[in-house]
Design an enzyme around this catalytic site. Structure first.
Site, PDB file in Angstrom:
ATOM      1  N   ASP A  12       0.781  -1.247   0.000  1.00 30.89           N
ATOM      2  CA  ASP A  12       0.000   0.000   0.000  1.00 30.89           C
ATOM      3  C   ASP A  12       0.814   1.299   0.000  1.00 30.89           C
ATOM      4  O   ASP A  12       0.504   2.230   0.754  1.00 30.89           O
ATOM      5  CB  ASP A  12      -0.967   0.016   1.202  1.00 30.89           C
ATOM      6  CG  ASP A  12      -2.007  -1.100   1.164  1.00 30.89           C
ATOM      7  OD1 ASP A  12      -1.978  -1.912   0.222  1.00 30.89           O
ATOM      8  OD2 ASP A  12      -2.849  -1.150   2.080  1.00 30.89           O
ATOM      9  N   ASP A  50      -4.594  -0.762  -1.810  1.00 29.99           N
ATOM     10  CA  ASP A  50      -5.876  -0.610  -1.133  1.00 29.99           C
ATOM     11  C   ASP A  50      -6.824   0.038  -2.155  1.00 29.99           C
ATOM     12  O   ASP A  50      -6.452   1.033  -2.800  1.00 29.99           O
ATOM     13  CB  ASP A  50      -5.641   0.312   0.076  1.00 29.99           C
ATOM     14  CG  ASP A  50      -6.580   0.075   1.234  1.00 29.99           C
ATOM     15  OD1 ASP A  50      -6.853  -1.092   1.579  1.00 29.99           O
ATOM     16  OD2 ASP A  50      -7.040   1.079   1.825  1.00 29.99           O
ATOM     17  N   HIS A  52     -10.892   0.888  -2.709  1.00 28.98           N
ATOM     18  CA  HIS A  52     -12.247   0.869  -2.148  1.00 28.98           C
ATOM     19  C   HIS A  52     -13.272   1.556  -3.049  1.00 28.98           C
ATOM     20  O   HIS A  52     -12.994   2.640  -3.581  1.00 28.98           O
ATOM     21  CB  HIS A  52     -12.275   1.614  -0.811  1.00 28.98           C
ATOM     22  CG  HIS A  52     -11.368   1.061   0.241  1.00 28.98           C
ATOM     23  ND1 HIS A  52     -11.358  -0.259   0.607  1.00 28.98           N
ATOM     24  CD2 HIS A  52     -10.444   1.671   1.040  1.00 28.98           C
ATOM     25  CE1 HIS A  52     -10.465  -0.444   1.588  1.00 28.98           C
ATOM     26  NE2 HIS A  52      -9.894   0.710   1.851  1.00 28.98           N
ATOM     27  N   HIS A  56     -17.607   2.623   0.479  1.00 33.60           N
ATOM     28  CA  HIS A  56     -17.095   1.491   1.275  1.00 33.60           C
ATOM     29  C   HIS A  56     -17.484   1.635   2.754  1.00 33.60           C
ATOM     30  O   HIS A  56     -17.415   2.729   3.310  1.00 33.60           O
ATOM     31  CB  HIS A  56     -15.569   1.414   1.148  1.00 33.60           C
ATOM     32  CG  HIS A  56     -15.008   0.111   1.586  1.00 33.60           C
ATOM     33  ND1 HIS A  56     -14.292  -0.032   2.755  1.00 33.60           N
ATOM     34  CD2 HIS A  56     -15.082  -1.118   1.032  1.00 33.60           C
ATOM     35  CE1 HIS A  56     -13.926  -1.309   2.880  1.00 33.60           C
ATOM     36  NE2 HIS A  56     -14.396  -1.988   1.846  1.00 33.60           N
ATOM     37  N   HIS A  85     -10.713   7.055   1.660  1.00 29.99           N
ATOM     38  CA  HIS A  85      -9.349   6.938   1.128  1.00 29.99           C
ATOM     39  C   HIS A  85      -9.294   5.859   0.057  1.00 29.99           C
ATOM     40  O   HIS A  85     -10.144   4.973   0.004  1.00 29.99           O
ATOM     41  CB  HIS A  85      -8.361   6.592   2.255  1.00 29.99           C
ATOM     42  CG  HIS A  85      -8.605   5.236   2.862  1.00 29.99           C
ATOM     43  ND1 HIS A  85      -9.566   4.994   3.810  1.00 29.99           N
ATOM     44  CD2 HIS A  85      -8.035   4.030   2.601  1.00 29.99           C
ATOM     45  CE1 HIS A  85      -9.578   3.712   4.125  1.00 29.99           C
ATOM     46  NE2 HIS A  85      -8.664   3.088   3.402  1.00 29.99           N
ATOM     47  N   LYS A 110      -7.167  -4.924  -2.880  1.00 29.99           N
ATOM     48  CA  LYS A 110      -7.913  -5.456  -1.736  1.00 29.99           C
ATOM     49  C   LYS A 110      -8.825  -4.381  -1.170  1.00 29.99           C
ATOM     50  O   LYS A 110      -8.557  -3.189  -1.317  1.00 29.99           O
ATOM     51  CB  LYS A 110      -6.953  -5.955  -0.668  1.00 29.99           C
ATOM     52  CG  LYS A 110      -6.021  -4.875  -0.169  1.00 29.99           C
ATOM     53  CD  LYS A 110      -4.991  -5.419   0.783  1.00 29.99           C
ATOM     54  CE  LYS A 110      -4.078  -4.324   1.272  1.00 29.99           C
ATOM     55  NZ  LYS A 110      -4.757  -3.240   1.989  1.00 29.99           N
ATOM     56  N   CYS A 155      -2.047  -2.610   7.659  1.00 27.42           N
ATOM     57  CA  CYS A 155      -1.953  -3.564   6.547  1.00 27.42           C
ATOM     58  C   CYS A 155      -0.672  -4.390   6.565  1.00 27.42           C
ATOM     59  O   CYS A 155      -0.706  -5.575   6.227  1.00 27.42           O
ATOM     60  CB  CYS A 155      -2.174  -2.846   5.231  1.00 27.42           C
ATOM     61  SG  CYS A 155      -3.895  -2.290   5.080  1.00 27.42           S
TER      62      CYS A 155
HETATM   63  C1  VGL Z   1      -4.712   0.770   5.664  1.00 27.40           C
HETATM   64  C2  VGL Z   1      -6.291   1.671   7.026  1.00 27.40           C
HETATM   65  C3  VGL Z   1      -7.250   1.533   6.064  1.00 27.40           C
HETATM   66  C4  VGL Z   1      -3.280   0.369   5.472  1.00 27.40           C
HETATM   67  C5  VGL Z   1      -5.660   0.606   4.670  1.00 27.40           C
HETATM   68  O1  VGL Z   1      -2.820   0.275   4.315  1.00 27.40           O
HETATM   69  O2  VGL Z   1      -2.594   0.144   6.490  1.00 27.40           O
HETATM   70  N1  VGL Z   1      -5.030   1.285   6.840  1.00 27.40           N
HETATM   71  N2  VGL Z   1      -6.922   1.006   4.883  1.00 27.40           N
HETATM   72 ZN    ZN Z   2      -8.358   1.060   3.343  1.00 29.54          ZN
END
Ligand code: VGL
Ligand code: ZN
Length: 201
Positions: A12, A50, A52, A56, A85, A110, A155
């Site tokens: 990510d 990431d 969404h 979401h 996000h 994901k 993550c």
């Molecule tokens: C993440 C919060 C929400 C991450 C992703 O990549 O750590 N944290 N979505």
């Molecule tokens: Zn996320």
């Protein structure tokens, strides 16, 4: 060059998790150049993104009256409600400009199901729905995983713990990760990774 059974998992490294982004992780951009250099050492390279939909259910905006960073109960357990996000196709969801994604063999997206968040690169937050990554890595005879990226306590942590549970030898390079560190999440994540048998280097 690392051995043929070693993969790097770059988690990510996206604009929304870097300074100026919607869910900025302090210093998130500092790890980009050293990650680019490290990726070259590995014979198998997987990046995650990431990703969404705009509505979401991990977004506080989808829950009337809920503040970002509050916690709600989902069918699969407690869920932090994040600022919006990494919306599909947005510039925030794009990889950081300086991250070299050309060497990636596979990019795993994901969190694309509205009803369920996915911190881990292996399983969504119900710990049952697979992303397919386990099968991919086994098909490529990977046994050792090195994890870097964002965020250490979410993550990266969930991915590393799942990797260890699945029987991979997992190492998190802490200096190539950055944390959100909210409400004790970083120390809890480190303890959880150690308990799961992850090496935090
Ligand atoms: C993440 C919060 C929400 C991450 C992703 O990549 O750590 N944290 N979505
Ligand atoms: Zn996320």
């Amino acid at each position: 060059m690392r051995a043929a059974n070693e993969a790097i998992l770059v988690i990510d490294v996206q604009n929304d998790f870097c300074p100026g982004g919607a869910l900025a992780v302090p210093g998130g951009d500092e790890i980009v150049a050293p990650i680019n250099a490290l990726v070259a050492e590995f014979p198998v390279r997987v990046f995650t993104q990431d990703w969404h939909p705009i509505d979401h259910l991990s977004f506080a905006s989808q829950h009337a009256g809920a503040a970002p960073m509050s916690v709600t109960e989902m069918p699969y357990g407690p869920q932090v409600l994040w600022p919006d996000h990494c919306i599909v196709g947005s510039s925030g969801a794009a990889f950081h400009d300086r991250l070299d994604t050309r060497p990636a063999d596979l990019i795993i997206r994901k969190g694309f199901r509205r009803e369920i968040d996915s911190y881990s690169a292996f399983f969504e937050n119900d710990h049952v729905t697979s992303t397919g990554l386990d099968g991919y890595l086994r098909s490529r005879s990977v046994e050792k995983l090195t994890l870097v990226g964002l965020a250490t306590d979410f993550c990266v942590n969930f991915s590393a713990v799942d990797a260890a549970k699945l029987g991979f030898e997992a190492t998190v390079i802490e200096s190539l990760c950055r944390a959100i560190d909210f409400d004790g999440s970083l120390s809890a994540a480190k303890a959880g990774m150690q308990d799961a048998g992850v090496t935090v280097a």
